[in-house]
Design a protein around this motif. Structure first.
Motif, PDB file in Angstrom:
ATOM      1  N   ALA A  30      -2.638  -3.379  -4.047  1.00 39.77           N
ATOM      2  CA  ALA A  30      -3.994  -3.858  -4.288  1.00 39.77           C
ATOM      3  C   ALA A  30      -4.626  -2.970  -5.346  1.00 39.77           C
ATOM      4  N   THR A  31      -4.954  -3.554  -6.491  1.00 40.57           N
ATOM      5  CA  THR A  31      -5.509  -2.773  -7.590  1.00 40.57           C
ATOM      6  C   THR A  31      -6.133  -3.709  -8.609  1.00 40.57           C
ATOM      7  N   ASN A  32      -6.749  -3.145  -9.630  1.00 41.39           N
ATOM      8  CA  ASN A  32      -7.334  -3.941 -10.707  1.00 41.39           C
ATOM      9  C   ASN A  32      -6.318  -4.030 -11.844  1.00 41.39           C
ATOM     10  N   MET A  33      -5.749  -5.210 -12.007  1.00 39.24           N
ATOM     11  CA  MET A  33      -4.755  -5.444 -13.052  1.00 39.24           C
ATOM     12  C   MET A  33      -5.366  -6.103 -14.277  1.00 39.24           C
ATOM     13  N   VAL A  34      -6.699  -6.283 -14.265  1.00 42.51           N
ATOM     14  CA  VAL A  34      -7.414  -6.833 -15.420  1.00 42.51           C
ATOM     15  C   VAL A  34      -8.042  -5.692 -16.221  1.00 42.51           C
ATOM     16  N   ASP A  35      -8.841  -4.878 -15.538  1.00 42.97           N
ATOM     17  CA  ASP A  35      -9.345  -3.632 -16.128  1.00 42.97           C
ATOM     18  C   ASP A  35      -8.443  -2.539 -15.570  1.00 42.97           C
ATOM     19  N   PHE A  36      -7.314  -2.295 -16.247  1.00 41.35           N
ATOM     20  CA  PHE A  36      -6.166  -1.622 -15.636  1.00 41.35           C
ATOM     21  C   PHE A  36      -6.071  -0.133 -15.882  1.00 41.35           C
ATOM     22  N   GLY A  37      -7.045   0.448 -16.608  1.00 44.27           N
ATOM     23  CA  GLY A  37      -7.049   1.899 -16.777  1.00 44.27           C
ATOM     24  C   GLY A  37      -6.305   2.362 -18.012  1.00 44.27           C
ATOM     25  N   SER A  38      -5.875   3.633 -17.989  1.00 50.44           N
ATOM     26  CA  SER A  38      -5.373   4.301 -19.193  1.00 50.44           C
ATOM     27  C   SER A  38      -3.886   4.046 -19.430  1.00 50.44           C
ATOM     28  N   MET A  39      -3.585   2.807 -19.776  1.00 46.15           N
ATOM     29  CA  MET A  39      -2.268   2.451 -20.278  1.00 46.15           C
ATOM     30  C   MET A  39      -2.441   1.263 -21.215  1.00 46.15           C
ATOM     31  N   ILE A  49       5.399  -7.449 -14.298  1.00 48.03           N
ATOM     32  CA  ILE A  49       6.741  -8.037 -14.230  1.00 48.03           C
ATOM     33  C   ILE A  49       7.621  -7.225 -13.284  1.00 48.03           C
ATOM     34  N   TRP A  50       7.506  -5.890 -13.361  1.00 44.40           N
ATOM     35  CA  TRP A  50       8.290  -5.022 -12.474  1.00 44.40           C
ATOM     36  C   TRP A  50       7.953  -5.304 -11.014  1.00 44.40           C
ATOM     37  N   MET A  51       6.687  -5.473 -10.698  1.00 41.47           N
ATOM     38  CA  MET A  51       6.312  -5.780  -9.320  1.00 41.47           C
ATOM     39  C   MET A  51       6.919  -7.100  -8.878  1.00 41.47           C
ATOM     40  N   SER A  52       6.849  -8.106  -9.736  1.00 45.51           N
ATOM     41  CA  SER A  52       7.414  -9.409  -9.391  1.00 45.51           C
ATOM     42  C   SER A  52       8.921  -9.325  -9.191  1.00 45.51           C
ATOM     43  N   ASP A  53       9.601  -8.618 -10.103  1.00 42.87           N
ATOM     44  CA  ASP A  53      11.056  -8.495 -10.010  1.00 42.87           C
ATOM     45  C   ASP A  53      11.496  -7.726  -8.775  1.00 42.87           C
ATOM     46  N   ASN A  54      10.621  -6.851  -8.271  1.00 45.61           N
ATOM     47  CA  ASN A  54      10.969  -6.016  -7.123  1.00 45.61           C
ATOM     48  C   ASN A  54      10.340  -6.506  -5.815  1.00 45.61           C
ATOM     49  N   ASN A  55       9.912  -7.758  -5.817  1.00 42.74           N
ATOM     50  CA  ASN A  55       9.398  -8.400  -4.582  1.00 42.74           C
ATOM     51  C   ASN A  55       8.205  -7.673  -3.981  1.00 42.74           C
ATOM     52  N   ILE A  56       7.345  -7.175  -4.859  1.00 43.29           N
ATOM     53  CA  ILE A  56       6.114  -6.521  -4.416  1.00 43.29           C
ATOM     54  C   ILE A  56       4.987  -7.543  -4.477  1.00 43.29           C
ATOM     55  N   ALA A  58       1.384  -8.529  -5.049  1.00 36.24           N
ATOM     56  CA  ALA A  58       0.255  -7.944  -5.774  1.00 36.24           C
ATOM     57  C   ALA A  58      -1.044  -8.662  -5.444  1.00 36.24           C
ATOM     58  N   HIS A  59      -2.116  -7.891  -5.287  1.00 33.19           N
ATOM     59  CA  HIS A  59      -3.445  -8.432  -5.009  1.00 33.19           C
ATOM     60  C   HIS A  59      -4.415  -7.896  -6.062  1.00 33.19           C
ATOM     61  N   GLN A  60      -5.094  -8.794  -6.771  1.00 34.31           N
ATOM     62  CA  GLN A  60      -6.116  -8.383  -7.721  1.00 34.31           C
ATOM     63  C   GLN A  60      -7.407  -8.042  -6.974  1.00 34.31           C
ATOM     64  N   VAL A  61      -7.884  -6.819  -7.159  1.00 38.37           N
ATOM     65  CA  VAL A  61      -9.177  -6.391  -6.614  1.00 38.37           C
ATOM     66  C   VAL A  61      -9.996  -5.885  -7.791  1.00 38.37           C
ATOM     67  N   ASP A  62     -11.231  -6.368  -7.910  1.00 40.60           N
ATOM     68  CA  ASP A  62     -12.042  -6.097  -9.101  1.00 40.60           C
ATOM     69  C   ASP A  62     -12.782  -4.763  -9.015  1.00 40.60           C
ATOM     70  N   PHE A  63     -12.019  -3.702  -8.751  1.00 44.41           N
ATOM     71  CA  PHE A  63     -12.626  -2.365  -8.730  1.00 44.41           C
ATOM     72  C   PHE A  63     -13.265  -2.081 -10.081  1.00 44.41           C
ATOM     73  N   GLU A  64     -14.424  -1.432 -10.058  1.00 44.90           N
ATOM     74  CA  GLU A  64     -15.102  -1.069 -11.296  1.00 44.90           C
ATOM     75  C   GLU A  64     -14.667   0.324 -11.739  1.00 44.90           C
ATOM     76  N   ARG A  65     -15.217   0.758 -12.860  1.00 44.45           N
ATOM     77  CA  ARG A  65     -14.871   2.075 -13.395  1.00 44.45           C
ATOM     78  C   ARG A  65     -15.581   3.185 -12.626  1.00 44.45           C
ATOM     79  N   ARG A  66     -14.999   4.356 -12.693  1.00 41.12           N
ATOM     80  CA  ARG A  66     -15.524   5.551 -12.030  1.00 41.12           C
ATOM     81  C   ARG A  66     -15.868   5.227 -10.569  1.00 41.12           C
ATOM     82  N   MET A  67     -17.118   5.470 -10.136  1.00 40.27           N
ATOM     83  CA  MET A  67     -17.461   5.206  -8.740  1.00 40.27           C
ATOM     84  C   MET A  67     -18.094   3.837  -8.539  1.00 40.27           C
TER      85      MET A  67
END
Length: 378
Positions: A30-39, A49-56, A58-67
């Motif tokens: 569970a993480t933000n894969m839209v605003d995905f951080g420093s990468m 793709i790695w998550m999909s290939d490894n049967n993980i 995934a849940h999109q959660v719209d966490f904001e930046r910082r706090m």
């Protein structure tokens, strides 16, 4: 596996996920894969793709930046509650300040045990008062919601044992590095990598090359290296080059600062690189000037690669640098101190070797502890 931004999972938890799967767990992220951080965007897509290939799952959660904001955090809590309602989790493993707080808050409601990895508390000796005023009370309060608290450096471990209230406090050496295989690299391979990187970047073989790895941000503090170099004469700078591998918002600021002392032609921002080991082999000295670190994997990578390391006098980094052995420590707000260390290395380029005290940072030792932690929830 929960973090506010996808980069925290991608950069620090691939092996943890594989450990969980080897123990028979179905793994959800569970993480933000839209605003995905420093990468980079490409890296984020490869991670999905790695998550999909490894049967993980995934849940999109719209966490904001910082706090985050109150409205945004309420939205994230609602999204997490929906995930928890439809899944029977054995436990959760949370990362990052915002993700760990909201994740543990919801997990408590659903009576799900929480493992929390603190990738460097935001309060530490010599740190800003704001960290102690804001983050210490939050970490103290939510430690009551924590079953296992994992710390990654000696200072945080001592503080957590004394002041936090998790059922169990454990120390691991970050995510570790592949010490065993890094030490199998031959001198010939290192020499070839040195030649290849310098040829690519048009850096002479006999030039003195400094390198840093890390996000181009205020926290990573690359500017202090340029400030230290600015204290040198034009003649001294004529044979010095400095490269940074990493992405971030401070690229233009750093380039402009290099121009103020006519260093721009010897200063290269490399962007995201997957050949960090080769960059370390090509370098005479690696510099890790960060203002705040949990452990500092980039610095650890450099010293295990056999590159002399000038690192910041902050917790975590000091766990793997021994003065005048594999590197030196300096105050991150002192370009004068760093300048003197660079001058010292210029006069006698330091040679390093494989030091036994670095063996404790090997992947295998870290993974063994994580396997024991996860195995305790079976």
């Amino acid at each position: 596996m929960l973090a506010a931004k996808a980069n925290m999972i991608q950069q620090f938890n691939h092996r943890n996920i594989k450990i969980l799967q080897s123990l028979g767990y179905e793994v959800h992220v569970a993480t933000n894969m839209v605003d995905f951080g420093s990468m980079s965007t490409d890296e984020n897509e490869r991670f999905k793709i790695w998550m999909s290939d490894n049967n993980i799952i995934a849940h999109q959660v719209d966490f904001e930046r910082r706090m985050g904001t109150l409205k945004g955090n309420i939205r994230s809590i609602r999204q997490l509650r929906e995930i928890f309602k439809t899944n029977d989790f054995s436990f959760i493993h949370v990362h990052s300040p915002l993700g760990s707080i909201l994740g543990r808050f919801v997990a408590k409601q659903f009576k799900v045990p929480a493992i929390y990895t603190a990738h460097g508390f935001h309060f530490f000796k010599g740190g800003p008062k704001s960290g102690w005023i804001v983050f210490y009370p939050l970490e103290w309060l939510f430690s009551f919601f924590t079953d296992t608290l994992i710390t990654i450096n000696d200072e945080d471990y001592a503080l957590a044992k004394k002041h936090m209230h998790a059922n169990k406090v454990v120390k691991i050496n970050g995510i570790g590095v592949d010490v065993k295989n890094k030490w199998l690299v031959t001198d010939a391979e290192r020499k070839n990598a040195r030649h290849s990187i310098r040829q690519e970047l048009n850096i002479p073989e006999d030039a003195f090359l400094l390198s840093s790895v890390g996000e181009l941000s205020d926290r990573k503090n690359h500017r202090v290296v340029l400030e230290a170099l600015r204290l040198m004469s034009d003649d001294e700078l004529s044979n010095i080059y400095y490269v940074i591998a990493g992405t971030g918002n401070n690229g233009d600021l750093l380039r402009n600062f290099a121009q103020t002392f006519n260093f721009e032609n010897h200063f290269h921002l490399l962007g995201y690189r997957s050949d960090i080991d080769d960059i370390n082999y090509a370098s005479d000295v690696s510099i890790f000037p960060s203002l705040r670190e949990g452990l500092g994997v980039a610095g650890l990578d450099a010293t295990v690669d056999g590159t002399y390391l000038l690192g910041t006098k902050k917790r975590g980094v000091s766990d793997y640098i021994r003065d005048d052995v594999n590197g030196n420590l300096f105050a991150p707000d002192s370009p004068e101190e760093l300048n003197q260390l660079i001058r010292k290395c210029l006069m006698d380029t330091p040679k390093t070797k494989h030091f036994d005290f670095l063996k404790c940072f090997d992947y295998g030792k870290v993974d063994k502890v994580m396997t024991e932690i996860y195995g305790g929830y079976e």
